[in-house]
Write an enzyme that holds these catalytic residues in place. Structure first.
Site, PDB file in Angstrom:
ATOM      1  N   LYS A 157      30.929 -50.936  49.117  1.00 20.06           N
ATOM      2  CA  LYS A 157      31.362 -52.199  48.577  1.00 20.06           C
ATOM      3  C   LYS A 157      32.320 -52.932  49.703  1.00 20.06           C
ATOM      4  O   LYS A 157      32.013 -53.830  50.060  1.00 20.06           O
ATOM      5  CB  LYS A 157      32.290 -51.988  47.325  1.00 20.06           C
ATOM      6  CG  LYS A 157      31.658 -51.527  46.217  1.00 20.06           C
ATOM      7  CD  LYS A 157      32.478 -51.154  44.993  1.00 20.06           C
ATOM      8  CE  LYS A 157      31.703 -50.572  44.024  1.00 20.06           C
ATOM      9  NZ  LYS A 157      30.892 -49.132  44.278  1.00 20.06           N
ATOM     10  N   ASN A 215      35.420 -48.558  42.055  1.00 15.15           N
ATOM     11  CA  ASN A 215      35.303 -48.254  40.603  1.00 15.15           C
ATOM     12  C   ASN A 215      36.451 -47.272  40.051  1.00 15.15           C
ATOM     13  O   ASN A 215      36.750 -47.248  38.751  1.00 15.15           O
ATOM     14  CB  ASN A 215      33.854 -47.725  39.857  1.00 15.15           C
ATOM     15  CG  ASN A 215      33.363 -46.456  40.603  1.00 15.15           C
ATOM     16  OD1 ASN A 215      34.314 -45.694  40.827  1.00 15.15           O
ATOM     17  ND2 ASN A 215      32.301 -46.303  40.788  1.00 15.15           N
ATOM     18  N   GLU A 225      29.936 -39.186  44.640  1.00 10.60           N
ATOM     19  CA  GLU A 225      30.610 -39.905  43.685  1.00 10.60           C
ATOM     20  C   GLU A 225      32.095 -39.519  43.674  1.00 10.60           C
ATOM     21  O   GLU A 225      32.577 -38.563  44.253  1.00 10.60           O
ATOM     22  CB  GLU A 225      30.181 -39.492  42.267  1.00 10.60           C
ATOM     23  CG  GLU A 225      28.318 -39.893  42.327  1.00 10.60           C
ATOM     24  CD  GLU A 225      28.185 -41.407  42.318  1.00 10.60           C
ATOM     25  OE1 GLU A 225      28.939 -42.220  41.742  1.00 10.60           O
ATOM     26  OE2 GLU A 225      27.099 -41.698  43.133  1.00 10.60           O
ATOM     27  N   TYR A 228      30.811 -43.566  53.848  1.00  8.99           N
ATOM     28  CA  TYR A 228      29.787 -44.423  53.354  1.00  8.99           C
ATOM     29  C   TYR A 228      29.465 -45.452  54.720  1.00  8.99           C
ATOM     30  O   TYR A 228      28.789 -46.149  54.535  1.00  8.99           O
ATOM     31  CB  TYR A 228      30.603 -45.354  52.110  1.00  8.99           C
ATOM     32  CG  TYR A 228      30.070 -44.564  50.914  1.00  8.99           C
ATOM     33  CD1 TYR A 228      29.179 -45.148  50.090  1.00  8.99           C
ATOM     34  CD2 TYR A 228      30.991 -43.844  50.258  1.00  8.99           C
ATOM     35  CE1 TYR A 228      29.026 -44.303  48.890  1.00  8.99           C
ATOM     36  CE2 TYR A 228      30.697 -43.122  49.180  1.00  8.99           C
ATOM     37  CZ  TYR A 228      29.713 -43.537  48.551  1.00  8.99           C
ATOM     38  OH  TYR A 228      29.604 -42.864  47.207  1.00  8.99           O
ATOM     39  N   TYR A 262      35.830 -61.255  50.065  1.00  8.49           N
ATOM     40  CA  TYR A 262      34.826 -60.431  49.019  1.00  8.49           C
ATOM     41  C   TYR A 262      35.972 -59.365  48.726  1.00  8.49           C
ATOM     42  O   TYR A 262      36.516 -58.726  49.177  1.00  8.49           O
ATOM     43  CB  TYR A 262      33.537 -59.776  50.041  1.00  8.49           C
ATOM     44  CG  TYR A 262      32.962 -59.079  49.110  1.00  8.49           C
ATOM     45  CD1 TYR A 262      31.736 -59.583  48.363  1.00  8.49           C
ATOM     46  CD2 TYR A 262      32.960 -57.651  48.953  1.00  8.49           C
ATOM     47  CE1 TYR A 262      30.967 -58.979  47.503  1.00  8.49           C
ATOM     48  CE2 TYR A 262      32.325 -56.846  47.796  1.00  8.49           C
ATOM     49  CZ  TYR A 262      31.410 -57.521  47.279  1.00  8.49           C
ATOM     50  OH  TYR A 262      30.594 -56.985  46.438  1.00  8.49           O
TER      51      TYR A 262
END
Ligand SMILES: *[C@@H]1O[C@H](CO)[C@@H](O)[C@H](O)[C@H]1NC(C)=O
Ligand SMILES: *[C@@H]1O[C@H](CO)[C@@H](O)[C@H](O)[C@H]1NC(C)=O
Ligand SMILES: *[C@@H]1O[C@H](CO)[C@@H](O)[C@H](O)[C@H]1NC(C)=O
Ligand SMILES: *[C@@H]1O[C@H](CO)[C@@H](O)[C@H](O)[C@H]1NC(C)=O
Length: 368
Positions: A264, A254, A146, A177, A249
């Site tokens: 994402k 966040n 996170e 990621y 896209y």
């Protein structure tokens, strides 16, 4: 809100290509250094892409270092991350490394070679953890995917851990990621047929947040379809099929932090064969992970209106649109995710490094 990064669905099947890559990297490193200072003369040869490829990291010392030992290491996973149980992999199938013995059984805590603690599951326990007896040679690994904005109580983790494991490139154990894979030979990439303009999938909708405000400005100038909770329904297994029909896209993070570039981008945008429009850390940071001509950054435009205009133009100019996919001739995005794979990265790291004394003194200062 935790993101939903590591469902079984996305557990990557990593091929052992790193050896080849290391060789390629060294062969090209000199030419690359030249190239880096002359970026404007970029062509589309494979060596130009080396900077975006994962390397054996300096953290592991020499890339040629032999494995530390043949002894099977035991790694205690202190909690299932977010309570999410998963099946441990045989790391030898994912990395060029002997297998580790993984367990979540804490009766191993005085025998394990290393203990992985997932920040979001232990951040309230700093004092209790500091009092636990621990083997002098045992390494505690702080694990977090996170961003700092969603990682409370970091100060309580100071002087507790020996190694860091996160999406940050300067972590001891780097767990991105996603990453790029060099293809063994060039392959044409076929862009999925496009019938729609801009898509965004968002589960954590916070009115007033930077990304929602940006979207609200953008949609005044260009149609944007929003999927996710409170919006158009979309099931996980329809994600790629749905997103692939869009020209663009919105890979909006966040929160904005160094190296915080999540699924994402890797899963939603790149794996669906669309052009990511990114909002996150600055462009230079993205360019450590991706070729500059593979994405559009909101910071490249003075306003959302100007971005919208550019997207409109690009969608009508096939040749220019296709240029955003040229890099795919040589490179393939792969999802680095799946808890099982991440803990194998720790296994791989531990096999290759001596257990020398090392403490992470001020985590809260570093992880910002
Ligand atoms: C790992 O290897 C063992 C022994 O070869 C096998 O029994 C086990 O099913 C494997 N586990 C996974 C998750 O592949
Ligand atoms: C944990 O390990 C201990 C010692 O090996 C064993 O006695 C115990 O049954 C294990 N607990 C679980 C839940 O597997
Ligand atoms: C790990 O960190 C702890 C806490 O700071 C420290 O006491 C211990 O000596 C360290 N161990 C190693 C192997 O670096
Ligand atoms: C960690 O760094 C922060 C920010 O510089 C500082 O306020 C804090 O006192 C430091 N804590 C420790 C334990 O060194």
């Amino acid at each position: 809100m935790p993101t939903d990064p590591f469902t079984e669905l996305w557990e990557g099947k990593k091929i052992s290509w790193k050896k080849l890559l290391t060789f390629l990297l060294f062969s090209f490193i000199f030419s690359f250094c030249l190239f880096a200072s002359l970026r404007q003369f970029r062509t589309n040869e494979p060596e130009d892409y080396n900077s975006y490829l994962p390397t054996e990291r300096s953290q592991t010392g020499s890339t040629c270092a032999p494995p530390k030992s043949e002894r099977r290491l035991t790694i205690l996973l202190w909690t299932w991350p977010f309570g999410h149980r998963f099946t441990f992999s045989n790391c030898s199938e994912l990395f060029d490394t002997p297998d580790c013995h993984f367990t979540t059984n804490r009766s191993w805590s005085q025998k394990a070679d290393a203990v992985i603690m997932h920040h979001r599951d232990v951040y309230g326990d700093g004092e209790r953890l500091a009092r636990l007896p621990r083997l002098p040679s045992q390494r505690w690994i702080w694990f977090n995917m996170e961003s700092p904005s969603h990682s409370p109580n970091l100060g309580a983790m100071n002087h507790l851990f020996n190694l860091t494991m996160s999406y940050r490139r300067d972590s001891d154990i780097f767990t991105p990621y996603g990453e790029l894979q060099l293809l063994s030979q060039p392959q044409p990439f076929s862009i999925p047929p496009k019938t729609k303009m801009v898509a965004w999938v968002v589960s954590n909708w916070r009115p007033g947040s930077h990304r929602v405000k940006y979207y609200e400005e953008l949609k005044k100038h260009i149609p944007v379809d929003v999927y996710g909770r409170h919006h158009l329904p979309l099931s996980m297994d329809m994600l790629h099929q749905t997103v692939s029909q869009y020209n663009f896209y919105l890979a909006f993070e966040n929160s904005q932090h160094e190296d915080y570039i999540t699924e994402k981008l890797w899963r939603n945008a790149l794996s669906s064969g669309t052009i990511p429009v990114v909002l996150g850390p600055p462009r230079e940071n993205y360019e450590h992970f991706l070729p500059p001509d593979s994405f559009i950054h909101v910071d490249d435009f003075a306003s959302a209106g100007e971005l919208a205009q550019y997207l409109q133009e690009l969608s009508r100019d096939t040749e220019r649109y296709q240029r955003y996919f040229q890099w795919r001739k040589w490179l393939k995005p792969v999802l680095g995710i799946g808890w099982a794979m991440q803990v194998c990265r720790a296994c791989h790291f531990l096999q290759r490094t001596e257990a020398s004394y090392h403490v992470v003194p001020n985590l809260s200062k570093w992880f910002v």
